[in-house]
Scaffold this active site. Structure first.
Site, PDB file in Angstrom:
ATOM      1  N   HIS A  71      77.102  56.498  33.261  1.00 46.71           N
ATOM      2  CA  HIS A  71      76.310  57.724  33.034  1.00 46.71           C
ATOM      3  C   HIS A  71      75.245  57.506  31.967  1.00 46.71           C
ATOM      4  O   HIS A  71      74.116  57.998  32.089  1.00 46.71           O
ATOM      5  CB  HIS A  71      77.211  58.930  32.717  1.00 46.71           C
ATOM      6  CG  HIS A  71      78.002  58.820  31.460  1.00 46.71           C
ATOM      7  ND1 HIS A  71      79.089  58.010  31.335  1.00 46.71           N
ATOM      8  CD2 HIS A  71      77.850  59.444  30.266  1.00 46.71           C
ATOM      9  CE1 HIS A  71      79.588  58.137  30.113  1.00 46.71           C
ATOM     10  NE2 HIS A  71      78.853  58.999  29.443  1.00 46.71           N
ATOM     11  N   CYS A 156      72.986  77.011  60.236  1.00 48.68           N
ATOM     12  CA  CYS A 156      74.018  77.978  60.637  1.00 48.68           C
ATOM     13  C   CYS A 156      73.455  79.076  61.545  1.00 48.68           C
ATOM     14  O   CYS A 156      74.196  79.921  62.037  1.00 48.68           O
ATOM     15  CB  CYS A 156      74.651  78.611  59.402  1.00 48.68           C
ATOM     16  SG  CYS A 156      73.450  79.509  58.392  1.00 48.68           S
TER      17      CYS A 156
END
Ligand SMILES: Cc1cc2nc3c(=O)[nH]c(=O)nc-3n(C[C@H](O)[C@H](O)[C@H](O)COP(=O)(O)O)c2cc1C
Length: 180
Positions: A71, A156
């Site tokens: 990170h 959708c």
């Protein structure tokens, strides 16, 4: 030429992230991709490695680790961070300073003077939910440039705002932020 960190989360629009990675690479940027674990269930990180020629990251623990602390390493390496697509979940985690995976931890570790762009993509009802709108406001306040989603027909079947803008547009906006 910039070092671009490209984050992508588990939206149906994640397939466009691959095109974005490819376009940025073709524009001579060096692109390292960070996927959320859920995104990596929808699209294999190896595909991003193939189009960028760079390692793609999902996790920094155990066998997935590339450096001592991925990170920090990635946040130092990157000149700019773009997250496309950003799920409602990821927007919520970033707006609240949650760092429970590699992408959110890199986002927090990125120096404040580095530009950060986020492109939310979700169903229109989700996008207009008060919690999501509140989280997007918070991200703007925190220094993120939030790319307005396009309107249209969603996967959708719903119609409204929430589509991820085309990769070429995201790449253009990102480059305009680099110039500044
Ligand atoms: C096929 C599929 C498509 C999805 N598309 C979206 C989407 O476009 N936007 C969104 O906010 N969530 C979407 N979700 C729900 C997220 O994947 C879910 O909230 C997940 O926890 C997000 O994880 P991440 O933010 O760590 O990637 C989708 C889920 C599935 C199974």
């Amino acid at each position: 030429m910039a070092h671009v960190l490209l984050g992508a989360s588990a939206s149906v629009a994640v397939y466009k992230a691959c095109d974005l990675a490819s376009k940025l690479t073709q524009r001579a940027h060096v692109v390292r991709v960070i996927l959320t674990a859920r995104a990596a269930e929808l699209v294999n990180p190896q595909l991003f490695e193939a189009v960028t020629g760079q390692p793609a990251h999902v996790d920094e623990f155990g066998a997935a680790r590339h450096a001592a602390m991925d990170h920090i390493e990635l946040a130092r390496w990157g000149d700019v961070l773009v997250i496309a697509p950003a799920s409602a979940d990821l927007v919520g985690r970033l707006a609240n300073g949650i760092a429970n995976d590699l992408l959110t931890t890199v986002s927090l570790a990125l120096a404040q003077n580095k530009p950060r762009l986020i492109a939310p993509a979700m169903n229109p009802v989700m996008l207009l939910a008060p919690a999501v709108q509140r989280n997007l406001r918070q991200l703007r306040e925190d220094g993120w440039r939030v790319l307005e989603p396009d309107e249209g027909t969603m996967a959708c079947g719903d119609v409204g705002p929430g589509r991820l803008p085309e990769p070429v547009r995201i790449a253009d906006v990102l480059e305009s932020m680099l110039v500044r």
